[in-house]
Design a protein around this motif. Structure first.
Motif, short mmCIF file in Angstrom:
data_model
loop_
_atom_site.label_atom_id
_atom_site.label_comp_id
_atom_site.label_asym_id
_atom_site.label_seq_id
_atom_site.Cartn_x
_atom_site.Cartn_y
_atom_site.Cartn_z
N MET A 1 0.84 -1.21 0.00
CA MET A 1 0.00 0.00 0.00
C MET A 1 0.87 1.26 0.00
O MET A 1 1.91 1.30 0.65
CB MET A 1 -0.90 0.00 1.24
CG MET A 1 -1.99 1.02 1.19
SD MET A 1 -3.10 0.86 2.59
CE MET A 1 -2.45 2.08 3.69
N LEU A 2 0.39 2.23 -0.76
CA LEU A 2 1.15 3.49 -0.84
C LEU A 2 0.98 4.32 0.42
O LEU A 2 -0.12 4.46 0.93
CB LEU A 2 0.65 4.30 -2.04
CG LEU A 2 1.10 3.84 -3.43
CD1 LEU A 2 0.34 4.62 -4.46
CD2 LEU A 2 2.60 4.02 -3.58
N HIS B 1 3.82 9.19 -0.44
CA HIS B 1 4.00 8.67 -1.78
C HIS B 1 2.89 9.14 -2.70
O HIS B 1 3.12 9.48 -3.85
CB HIS B 1 4.04 7.13 -1.76
CG HIS B 1 5.31 6.59 -1.18
ND1 HIS B 1 5.33 5.60 -0.23
CD2 HIS B 1 6.60 6.94 -1.41
CE1 HIS B 1 6.58 5.34 0.10
NE2 HIS B 1 7.37 6.16 -0.59
N VAL B 2 1.67 9.15 -2.15
CA VAL B 2 0.52 9.61 -2.94
C VAL B 2 0.76 11.05 -3.39
O VAL B 2 0.56 11.41 -4.55
CB VAL B 2 -0.78 9.50 -2.11
CG1 VAL B 2 -1.94 10.14 -2.86
CG2 VAL B 2 -1.10 8.04 -1.82
N ASN C 1 2.06 14.92 -7.62
CA ASN C 1 2.92 15.97 -8.16
C ASN C 1 3.46 15.63 -9.54
O ASN C 1 3.65 16.51 -10.36
CB ASN C 1 4.09 16.23 -7.21
CG ASN C 1 3.69 17.18 -6.08
OD1 ASN C 1 2.88 18.08 -6.31
ND2 ASN C 1 4.22 16.97 -4.90
N GLN C 2 3.70 14.33 -9.76
CA GLN C 2 4.26 13.92 -11.04
C GLN C 2 3.18 13.67 -12.10
O GLN C 2 3.47 13.62 -13.28
CB GLN C 2 5.05 12.62 -10.86
CG GLN C 2 6.38 12.83 -10.15
CD GLN C 2 6.93 11.51 -9.63
OE1 GLN C 2 6.65 10.45 -10.19
NE2 GLN C 2 7.71 11.58 -8.56
N VAL D 1 -6.78 6.97 -3.38
CA VAL D 1 -6.87 7.89 -2.24
C VAL D 1 -8.14 7.61 -1.45
O VAL D 1 -8.13 7.53 -0.21
CB VAL D 1 -6.85 9.36 -2.73
CG1 VAL D 1 -7.37 10.31 -1.65
CG2 VAL D 1 -5.45 9.76 -3.14
N ILE D 2 -9.24 7.41 -2.16
CA ILE D 2 -10.52 7.20 -1.48
C ILE D 2 -10.54 5.85 -0.75
O ILE D 2 -10.89 5.79 0.44
CB ILE D 2 -11.68 7.32 -2.48
CG1 ILE D 2 -11.75 8.78 -2.92
CG2 ILE D 2 -13.01 6.88 -1.85
CD1 ILE D 2 -12.92 9.16 -3.73
#
Length: 564
Positions: free
Chosen positions: A1-2, A6-7, A12-13, A27-28
């Motif tokens: 899991m991130l 990291h998210v 950003n990228q 994210v959710i």
DNA sequence: GTAGGGTTAG
């Protein structure tokens, strides 16, 4: 899991909406949406990558308890959109949430929104809120406030905000100069620079660009030269914006040689540089030179735009290059896909009209998408005056009357046409029309820049302390001019402002130096002839910039070859 | 930083 950080770095990228949706889902499912920095980053990314306000709104409404940063993001997104008023709606919503208060950034975005949505009254309300929240001392907020007030022409409010700022930085000063410039208060912009010197904030390229443009409008060559020197001393010679402003300033102040000098010395040229030099040659009546620069521009690989063609057409019409003008007019759409606008048509009407091809000019108007444009009919009327064409003049007059925009200048033009045709009844009719319709004329003025001081004159001006001296100099000039062939051909007892400016120029400037005069209207036939004789009698070069072009007088001749 | 400034035509 991130992990959460990291998210964020993925966000950003992220550079496309599909990936963004995947990260959004991640994210959710992992419960990261409640982390403000992450939900806010999502919000901003959607706007940056999709430009969709609907997506932004969707994400925003998923946020249970929006924080100030979320409100700011949605307000910012709307403030940049055509639907800028919606930003203010979100601000009002924000006030209902006790969990978040507006901050400096909120107000900066809101003011931008006002500027865009023409919400002049809203601007005052927001000013009130800024005071209540205690952000008036913030330099960024106040600077934005200045710009918003300026956008609505609220000169006094703008100045008050500025004056009440306890601390101002260079950006604040530059913004003020820029606002004065855009509102047309060119002398005020220059005065502000004097104030800047006193408080010692310095200056940069941004300052120079607007100051030089102000000089260009005023014809203030001396000040422009000083600014040029200051820029060079500060190492701003390679600044493209400054270079472009310099080209324009020199061209508009009648100093084409210096304009070329700056142009040639520029390491990096852009479309502004080329357009400025082409328009410069155009308004000075050197259409052939404008064309040669156009060719160089193409060789240099710069694609012309609609302003390039405006400069070219202007040059062609002033020099009577009818065939070239027709060619460029077609070229702009056929080769460059540029649709001619009303100004391009205006140049064409002028091109044909000036050259005496009045029927062609009429065709041009009637077959254009702008056949009701008062600009085109007024241009046509001026051509009728040059070629003493009563019928077409009346035709233009009727069109102007129908449009309800008739002004005194139009009546004066037609009166002139009647006078040339010895139709005194027509002249009287026009005089009566001006009187009964209550038509206004813009006051005509001429100015001359002497050692950085701008002197303005109106018709029959006797307001100056040295008026006596100026009028007696003028009498001497008329005497000298008459000896070598000048004949007065105006209205008795009326003295045009440019003659007064010219007299002052001869009194105050060094012998042999060039005299430069700026007018807000066109130069009349009598003043034109008078200036030619004065240039010969006093052996002086005289440059007159009128509303649309330049006249270089030397040794009894004018660069326009009496074609203007 | 989630925040403020630039030129040509008309």
């Amino acid at each position: 899991m991130l992990k959460a950080h990291h998210v964020l770095s993925f966000l950003n990228q992220c550079n496309n909406v599909n990936t963004l949706s995947q990260i959004h889902a991640h994210v959710i499912t992992n419960g990261y949406f409640t982390i403000p920095s992450i939900s806010n980053k999502l919000l901003n990314s959607y706007y940056a990558l999709s430009n969709s306000l609907l997506l932004c709104q969707f994400v925003f409404h998923q946020i249970k308890n929006p924080k100030t940063l979320h409100w700011n993001s949605i307000i910012k997104a709307f403030s940049q959109s055509p639907n800028a008023l919606e930003a203010i709606h979100y601000y009002n919503q924000m006030a209902l949430f006790h969990s978040s208060r507006p901050n400096c950034s909120t107000f900066s975005f809101l003011l931008k929104a006002c500027e865009k949505s023409k919400g002049g009254r809203k601007c005052k309300e927001i000013h009130g809120a800024i005071i209540r929240y205690g952000f008036v001392l913030d330099m960024v907020v106040s600077t934005n406030l200045i710009r918003s007030y300026a956008a609505f022409g609220e000169l006094d409010s703008m100045r008050r905000v500025f004056d009440e700022m306890p601390v101002k930085d260079l950006i604040t000063w530059n913004s003020m100069i820029s606002c004065y410039f855009h509102m047309g208060f060119h002398s005020e912009a220059l005065k502000l620079f004097d104030e800047m010197k006193i408080v010692d904030v310095g200056f940069d390229g941004f300052s120079l660009v607007h100051l030089l443009s102000a000089c260009a409008h005023l014809g203030a060559l001396d000040i422009g030269v000083k600014l040029h020197d200051l820029g060079s001393e500060k190492g701003l010679s390679d600044n493209v914006f400054v270079g472009n402003a310099l080209i324009d300033m020199y061209a508009k102040c009648g100093s084409l040689d210096k304009a070329i000098c700056v142009f040639d010395g520029m390491k990096n040229k852009d479309i502004f540089s080329w357009n400025s030099i082409i328009s410069g040659y155009g308004v000075h009546g050197f259409g052939d030179k404008a064309i040669s620069f156009f060719k160089k521009m193409l060789i240099d690989g710069v694609k012309p735009d609609s302003i390039t063609f405006l400069g070219l057409l202007c040059g062609c019409s002033h020099q009577g290059l009818v065939d070239d003008g027709i060619e460029f007019f077609h070229l702009m759409s056929s080769k460059y896909g540029l649709r001619p606008n009303v100004k391009h048509y205006g140049c064409m009407v002028d091109l044909f009209g000036r050259a005496g091809k009045l029927e062609k000019a009429l065709d041009m108007i009637e077959n254009s998408p702008f056949s009701n444009s008062t600009i085109l009919w007024r241009t046509f009327l001026a051509s009728c005056k040059i070629h003493k064409d009563v019928d077409n003049g009346e035709k233009a007059m009727n069109k102007l009357k129908e449009s309800g925009t008739l002004n005194a200048g139009d009546c004066i033009l037609l009166a002139g046409i009647y006078a040339d045709a010895k139709d005194l009844e027509g002249v009287v009719r026009m005089r009566k029309m001006i009187k009964y319709e209550g038509l206004m004329t813009a006051p005509s003025w001429s100015s001359i820049d002497l050692d950085g001081q701008i002197h303005m004159f109106v018709v029959n001006d006797r307001s100056r302390v040295d008026s006596e001296e100026i009028y007696s100099k003028l009498e001497e000039m008329i005497h000298e001019a008459t000896i070598i062939g000048y004949e007065f051909e105006g209205r008795m007892g009326s003295c045009h402002s440019e003659k007064l400016a010219l007299a002052l120029g001869l009194i105050k400037s060094a012998g042999g130096s060039c005299i430069r005069i700026v007018k807000n209207l066109r130069v009349c036939k009598d003043c034109h002839s008078f200036t030619k004789f004065v240039s010969k009698a006093y052996k002086r070069e005289i440059v007159v910039r009128d509303r649309v072009r330049f006249h270089h007088f030397q040794n009894g001749l004018c660069s326009c070859k009496d074609y203007w």
